[in-house]
Design a protein around this motif. Sequence first.
Motif, PDB file in Angstrom:
ATOM      1  N   MET A   1       0.844  -1.204   0.000  1.00  0.00           N
ATOM      2  CA  MET A   1       0.000   0.000   0.000  1.00  0.00           C
ATOM      3  C   MET A   1       0.874   1.247   0.000  1.00  0.00           C
ATOM      4  N   SER A   2       0.440   2.221  -0.782  1.00  0.00           N
ATOM      5  CA  SER A   2       1.184   3.475  -0.847  1.00  0.00           C
ATOM      6  C   SER A   2       0.375   4.571  -0.166  1.00  0.00           C
ATOM      7  N   ARG A   3       1.077   5.437   0.527  1.00  0.00           N
ATOM      8  CA  ARG A   3       0.398   6.593   1.122  1.00  0.00           C
ATOM      9  C   ARG A   3       0.368   7.710   0.098  1.00  0.00           C
ATOM     10  N   VAL A   4      -0.734   8.426   0.044  1.00  0.00           N
ATOM     11  CA  VAL A   4      -0.866   9.583  -0.843  1.00  0.00           C
ATOM     12  C   VAL A   4      -0.456  10.840  -0.083  1.00  0.00           C
ATOM     13  N   TRP A   5       0.454  11.596  -0.695  1.00  0.00           N
ATOM     14  CA  TRP A   5       0.818  12.919  -0.159  1.00  0.00           C
ATOM     15  C   TRP A   5       0.256  13.945  -1.124  1.00  0.00           C
ATOM     16  N   LYS A   6      -0.765  14.662  -0.700  1.00  0.00           N
ATOM     17  CA  LYS A   6      -1.430  15.556  -1.637  1.00  0.00           C
ATOM     18  C   LYS A   6      -1.057  17.023  -1.378  1.00  0.00           C
ATOM     19  N   PHE A   7      -0.715  17.675  -2.476  1.00  0.00           N
ATOM     20  CA  PHE A   7      -0.377  19.096  -2.437  1.00  0.00           C
ATOM     21  C   PHE A   7      -1.320  19.853  -3.372  1.00  0.00           C
ATOM     22  N   GLY A   8      -1.242  21.176  -3.342  1.00  0.00           N
ATOM     23  CA  GLY A   8      -2.180  21.993  -4.119  1.00  0.00           C
ATOM     24  C   GLY A   8      -1.702  22.318  -5.521  1.00  0.00           C
ATOM     25  N   ASP A   9      -2.275  23.365  -6.083  1.00  0.00           N
ATOM     26  CA  ASP A   9      -1.903  23.850  -7.418  1.00  0.00           C
ATOM     27  C   ASP A   9      -0.601  24.659  -7.325  1.00  0.00           C
ATOM     28  N   HIS A  10       0.073  24.777  -8.454  1.00  0.00           N
ATOM     29  CA  HIS A  10       1.238  25.675  -8.586  1.00  0.00           C
ATOM     30  C   HIS A  10       2.322  25.409  -7.538  1.00  0.00           C
ATOM     31  N   GLY A  50       7.827   4.208  -2.373  1.00  0.00           N
ATOM     32  CA  GLY A  50       6.584   3.717  -2.973  1.00  0.00           C
ATOM     33  C   GLY A  50       5.396   4.617  -2.715  1.00  0.00           C
ATOM     34  N   ASP A  51       5.534   5.586  -1.824  1.00  0.00           N
ATOM     35  CA  ASP A  51       4.439   6.546  -1.617  1.00  0.00           C
ATOM     36  C   ASP A  51       4.208   7.343  -2.906  1.00  0.00           C
ATOM     37  N   ILE A  52       3.026   7.918  -3.013  1.00  0.00           N
ATOM     38  CA  ILE A  52       2.645   8.615  -4.246  1.00  0.00           C
ATOM     39  C   ILE A  52       2.397  10.093  -3.965  1.00  0.00           C
ATOM     40  N   LEU A  53       2.996  10.936  -4.792  1.00  0.00           N
ATOM     41  CA  LEU A  53       2.779  12.375  -4.665  1.00  0.00           C
ATOM     42  C   LEU A  53       1.654  12.798  -5.595  1.00  0.00           C
ATOM     43  N   VAL A  54       0.776  13.642  -5.087  1.00  0.00           N
ATOM     44  CA  VAL A  54      -0.338  14.141  -5.894  1.00  0.00           C
ATOM     45  C   VAL A  54      -0.297  15.667  -5.879  1.00  0.00           C
ATOM     46  N   PHE A  55      -0.255  16.238  -7.079  1.00  0.00           N
ATOM     47  CA  PHE A  55      -0.233  17.693  -7.221  1.00  0.00           C
ATOM     48  C   PHE A  55      -1.452  18.145  -8.011  1.00  0.00           C
ATOM     49  N   GLY A  56      -1.770  19.425  -7.882  1.00  0.00           N
ATOM     50  CA  GLY A  56      -2.838  20.010  -8.690  1.00  0.00           C
ATOM     51  C   GLY A  56      -2.318  20.466 -10.036  1.00  0.00           C
ATOM     52  N   ARG A  57      -2.682  21.691 -10.413  1.00  0.00           N
ATOM     53  CA  ARG A  57      -2.296  22.213 -11.726  1.00  0.00           C
ATOM     54  C   ARG A  57      -0.892  22.777 -11.722  1.00  0.00           C
ATOM     55  N   ASP A 112      -5.290  13.546   0.929  1.00  0.00           N
ATOM     56  CA  ASP A 112      -4.013  13.363   1.605  1.00  0.00           C
ATOM     57  C   ASP A 112      -4.151  12.257   2.653  1.00  0.00           C
ATOM     58  N   GLY A 113      -3.170  11.357   2.696  1.00  0.00           N
ATOM     59  CA  GLY A 113      -3.196  10.277   3.676  1.00  0.00           C
ATOM     60  C   GLY A 113      -3.908   9.020   3.205  1.00  0.00           C
ATOM     61  N   ASP A 114      -4.560   9.065   2.032  1.00  0.00           N
ATOM     62  CA  ASP A 114      -5.204   7.863   1.479  1.00  0.00           C
ATOM     63  C   ASP A 114      -4.179   6.736   1.332  1.00  0.00           C
ATOM     64  N   ARG A 115      -4.691   5.503   1.473  1.00  0.00           N
ATOM     65  CA  ARG A 115      -3.853   4.323   1.203  1.00  0.00           C
ATOM     66  C   ARG A 115      -4.342   3.731  -0.110  1.00  0.00           C
ATOM     67  N   VAL A 116      -3.455   3.608  -1.064  1.00  0.00           N
ATOM     68  CA  VAL A 116      -3.876   3.156  -2.394  1.00  0.00           C
ATOM     69  C   VAL A 116      -2.913   2.094  -2.926  1.00  0.00           C
ATOM     70  N   GLU A 117      -3.372   1.378  -3.938  1.00  0.00           N
ATOM     71  CA  GLU A 117      -2.479   0.481  -4.662  1.00  0.00           C
ATOM     72  C   GLU A 117      -2.526   0.845  -6.134  1.00  0.00           C
ATOM     73  N   LEU A 118      -1.351   0.949  -6.750  1.00  0.00           N
ATOM     74  CA  LEU A 118      -1.281   1.352  -8.150  1.00  0.00           C
ATOM     75  C   LEU A 118      -0.510   0.302  -8.933  1.00  0.00           C
ATOM     76  N   ASP A 119      -1.146  -0.189 -10.001  1.00  0.00           N
ATOM     77  CA  ASP A 119      -0.471  -1.109 -10.912  1.00  0.00           C
ATOM     78  C   ASP A 119       0.175  -0.268 -12.010  1.00  0.00           C
ATOM     79  N   LEU A 120       1.499  -0.218 -12.000  1.00  0.00           N
ATOM     80  CA  LEU A 120       2.208   0.664 -12.929  1.00  0.00           C
ATOM     81  C   LEU A 120       2.015   0.256 -14.383  1.00  0.00           C
ATOM     82  N   GLU A 121       1.831  -1.031 -14.624  1.00  0.00           N
ATOM     83  CA  GLU A 121       1.659  -1.513 -16.004  1.00  0.00           C
ATOM     84  C   GLU A 121       0.319  -1.082 -16.595  1.00  0.00           C
ATOM     85  N   THR A 122      -0.740  -1.262 -15.802  1.00  0.00           N
ATOM     86  CA  THR A 122      -2.078  -0.999 -16.330  1.00  0.00           C
ATOM     87  C   THR A 122      -2.574   0.407 -15.995  1.00  0.00           C
TER      88      THR A 122
END
Lengths: 163, 421
Positions: A1-10, A50-57, A112-122
Amino acid sequence: MSRVWKFGDHINTDDILPGKYAPFMVGEDRFHTFAFAHLRPEFAKEVKPGDILVFGRNAGLGSSREYAPEALRKLGIQVIIAKSYARIFFRNLVNLGIIPFESEEVVDALEDGDRVELDLETGVLVRGGERFALRPPPPFLLEALREGSLLDYYKKHGRFPGE
Amino acid sequence: MGMTLAEKILSRKAGREVRAGELVVVEVDQVMVVDSIAGSFFKRLAYLEATPRYPERVSIVIDHVAPAANLEVAKAQKEIREWGRKHGIRVFDVGRGVCHQVLIEEGLAQPGWIVVGSDSHSTTYGAVGAFGTGMGATDIALAAASGRTWFRVPESVKVVFRGGLPKGVTAKDAALEMVRLLTAEGATYMAVEIHLQDGAEALGRGERMTLANLTVEAGAKAGLVVPSGEILDLYRVPDWLYPDPDARYVREVEIDLSTLSPRVSVPFYVDNVQEVAAVRGKRVDQVFIGTCTNGRIEDLRAAAEVLKGKKVAPGVRLLVIPASSQVLEEATRDGTLLTLLEAGATIGTPGCGPCMGRHMGVLAPGEVCVSTSNRNFRGRMGAPDAEIYLASPRVAAASAVAGYIATPEDLASLPQEEAHV
């Protein structure tokens, strides 16, 4: 499981790694420990490979400093999801072998803080019972990423993809 | 359908007609490397087991922390000098100036060239009709090793500047207005093609550099100023280096220079541009005049004109850092430097100075800086809560005298003791 680190725009590359913590200021061995030092000081200590970064625009606007995404890679980030990317940052991600996914919908859905699984191939991302589909990067970049990074591709083939 | 300037240059280099959206691999004419990423550049070349394919097409500039501020930087810069000698690569050492200014002065950016630089403000080369663009260390190393790079041919936004600038309004104000209109992401992945018309052709090379420099703050890949005016006297401009009249643009924006007033970019985003009147009176701790955006001789002269016979306000520090050794020499010869010193300015080594918060003017918590540079991001020049207001050299100089954000015209209305005459 990967933790999501979410940030804003710009979010700019000064946010990701302030200029005073460049490797040539503080040394190659520790610059990554200053990732998001101003914006989110706990990040570098708590992030796990393995954690995932999430950004806006407009993710990664500003300075061309490749050591900003390099700090993220050193901390084990392999994937970024953003609504859109600034151009130099996007190239730097591909060059470093970090996969840049783009999706308004997924960015909006993730917290932010979500636990997710991501299949890189698909490109299928799962959060609890929910599934999201991420579109893979364009073929040119995918070809490079399959060898690890564009640097690895060039080293192996002596040319750029499609050349 | 006609072609944009970006399509013209990339088609010429690709040896075939290419259009926006296509991928091309093209030869580059100049690869520019700055000190702060040189170590990464060397490592990537070593990983590729390669050296620069065309050594004469590579330049390294020691400017981002020059002279060295600490031991790590000193070691990195020593490596640059040794590596340069070993591989026969040009190195512009401490004090020569900011990379973009130096390359222009040295003739290492020419109309129709492709110049890739390890600094985002490499769009500056568009001032002379070169396709200049910023990249990271890996792209730069690949360009040096192969002599080539890949691009997605960009769409273009057309920005037309018309008319003449009113007295007291500068190219910086015009550039900030352009960024405000385009927004910080309005030209992402695109070229900004700048047309100067109806008197705007009179803008000189330095002013065009300011315009092209700031296009990256709208996300641009390149900022191409269509050659005209002084550029035609200074360079041999190939006759193909013009966009077709029926070229296709994503968007067209017009700015009437004659209607502009002094502008300021308010923290923490460059496109947060307002008239000076909106922030007039904001207390100032430091004023910085310099950088690739506004450190040229005309910028120093504009500041000197405002500062002549006046003094910097008590408690304010005024840092002037010429963009190059040539600028410093010229300012010394024509008396500009003495005027600045008499007003209370301190002069730094030509280079980037405190622009990215590493040395020579780092901001303490809560401090306010008026800067002629190009970025006011949070923490850019030091403490995360320090504030950077981007403005022209005139507004910067006036703010130094007033002790708060002001235009030179505001100084006339200050009480004598407050104006520090």
